[in-house]
Design an enzyme around this catalytic site. Structure first.
Site, PDB file in Angstrom:
ATOM      1  CG  ASN A  10      43.656   3.363 -52.159  1.00 36.62           C
ATOM      2  OD1 ASN A  10      44.880   3.235 -52.072  1.00 36.62           O
ATOM      3  ND2 ASN A  10      42.837   2.340 -52.361  1.00 36.62           N
ATOM      4  CE  LYS A  12      42.422   1.731 -56.136  1.00 33.76           C
ATOM      5  NZ  LYS A  12      41.404   0.885 -56.711  1.00 33.76           N
ATOM      6  CG  HIS A 102      40.979  -1.431 -50.852  1.00 32.02           C
ATOM      7  ND1 HIS A 102      40.839  -2.132 -52.032  1.00 32.02           N
ATOM      8  CD2 HIS A 102      40.650  -0.147 -51.135  1.00 32.02           C
ATOM      9  CE1 HIS A 102      40.448  -1.292 -52.983  1.00 32.02           C
ATOM     10  NE2 HIS A 102      40.319  -0.078 -52.464  1.00 32.02           N
ATOM     11  CD  GLU A 104      42.066  -2.441 -55.536  1.00 26.44           C
ATOM     12  OE1 GLU A 104      43.072  -1.876 -55.079  1.00 26.44           O
ATOM     13  OE2 GLU A 104      41.236  -1.848 -56.265  1.00 26.44           O
ATOM     14  CD  GLU A 174      36.543   1.769 -51.282  1.00 27.09           C
ATOM     15  OE1 GLU A 174      36.787   2.877 -51.763  1.00 27.09           O
ATOM     16  OE2 GLU A 174      37.358   0.840 -51.288  1.00 27.09           O
ATOM     17  N   GLY A 180      36.972   1.244 -59.563  1.00 30.30           N
ATOM     18  CA  GLY A 180      37.798   1.255 -60.773  1.00 30.30           C
ATOM     19  C   GLY A 180      37.053   0.911 -62.048  1.00 30.30           C
ATOM     20  CB  SER A 220      33.602   4.939 -60.162  1.00 27.82           C
ATOM     21  OG  SER A 220      34.229   3.746 -60.601  1.00 27.82           O
TER      22      SER A 220
HETATM   23  C1  PEP Z   1      39.363   2.564 -54.171  1.00 30.11           C
HETATM   24  O1  PEP Z   1      40.323   1.947 -54.593  1.00 30.11           O
HETATM   25  O2  PEP Z   1      39.198   2.614 -52.950  1.00 30.11           O
HETATM   26  C2  PEP Z   1      38.455   3.190 -55.117  1.00 30.11           C
HETATM   27  C3  PEP Z   1      37.315   3.620 -54.673  1.00 30.11           C
HETATM   28  O3  PEP Z   1      38.877   3.284 -56.420  1.00 30.11           O
HETATM   29  P1  PEP Z   1      38.147   4.110 -57.630  1.00 30.11           P
HETATM   30  O4  PEP Z   1      37.834   5.464 -57.078  1.00 30.11           O
HETATM   31  O5  PEP Z   1      39.161   4.147 -58.697  1.00 30.11           O
HETATM   32  O6  PEP Z   1      36.925   3.351 -57.972  1.00 30.11           O
END
Ligand code: PEP
Length: 258
Positions: A10, A12, A102, A104, A174, A180, A220
């Protein structure tokens, strides 16, 4: 039942078109010596403005090892919805998958469970695959309502979908506190939640559907964590944010899932 692993990047709101082409080509170059059948399903999700460029790079290479996803869609087919993109438009741009729900988008753009459900229906009706995200906040985890919250998100997201549609869908668990932040969720705990999600699907549908659906972990994920995550019974792959923005880390994660 053996489920094909999935590694999805992803991106973003990162990468201009030229950078998207460079990253796409770099990933394909890094995977060039790997047998396609040995690879997980590798998916990249650039921004809307880079979809065309990334799709062209994928087509020019012709290796078929990397597939395209969008990070969002709208559920209506067309009309006066300024700023939105329909599933058909994203399919036309080369997308085979669309990430929905997601955290976000839920937090900053007001995406609700009902919208996630409408989007899932539109995506599946167009022959694409939704990557349905769910996850708890730190407050919810500390209050002990993680399983309740996630069961509710999944039940609402899948409302009125057929078992055939659910079997080919992808869910990404997630935990919001792991996205992040560099704080990966413990693999055993991530596996426990993912097994719980599979059980919810079993309750809503049946054992076959629950065995078929792919459920990823996201939060992460790094080259150093992927092997342990993939060794768990119910984790079928990863949705990767930060580490998907560099050829080296993303290709290492892909190879770690083989
Ligand atoms: C994500 O945005 O779906 C995500 C898992 O980000 P990160 O791997 O940076 O934690």
């Amino acid at each position: 039942m053996s489920r094909r692993p999935v590694i999805a990047g992803n991106w973003k709101m990162h990468k201009l078109q030229s950078e998207a082409i460079e990253l796409t080509n770099g990933i394909m170059q890094a995977l060039k010596d790997e047998e396609k059948s040995a690879l997980p399903e590798v998916i990249i999700a650039p921004t809307f403005t880079s979809l065309y460029a990334a799709n062209k790079a994928l087509k020019d290479c012709g290796c078929g090892k990397v597939r395209l996803a969008a990070q969002n869609c709208y559920f209506e087919t067309q009309g006066a919805f300024t700023g939105e993109c329909s599933v058909e438009m994203l399919k036309d741009a080369g997308c085979e998958y669309i990430i929905i729900g997601h955290s976000e988008r839920r937090e900053y753009f007001g995406e609700t469970d009902e919208m996630v459900n409408k989007k899932a229906k539109a995506i599946l009706a167009n022959g694409l695959i939704p990557i349905i995200c769910c996850g708890e906040s730190l407050e919810q985890r500390e209050a002990g309502v993680t399983d309740y919250h996630i069961s509710s998100q999944i039940t609402k997201a899948l409302r009125e979908l057929t078992k055939e549609q659910v079997a080919k869908s992808i869910i990404a668990y997630e935990p919001i506190w792991a996205i992040g932040t560099g704080k990966t969720c413990d693999s055993v705990e991530a596996n426990r939640v993912i097994a719980m999600i599979r059980n919810v699907v079993k309750g809503l549908y049946d054992a076959n559907t629950a065995d078929s659906i792919r459920i990823l972990y996201g939060g992460s994920v790094k080259p150093e964590t992927i092997k342990e995550q993939m060794a768990q019974s119910d984790i079928d792959g990863a949705l990767v944010g930060g580490a998907s923005l560099k050829v080296e880390s993303f290709s290492q994660i892909v190879k770690g899932a083989m």
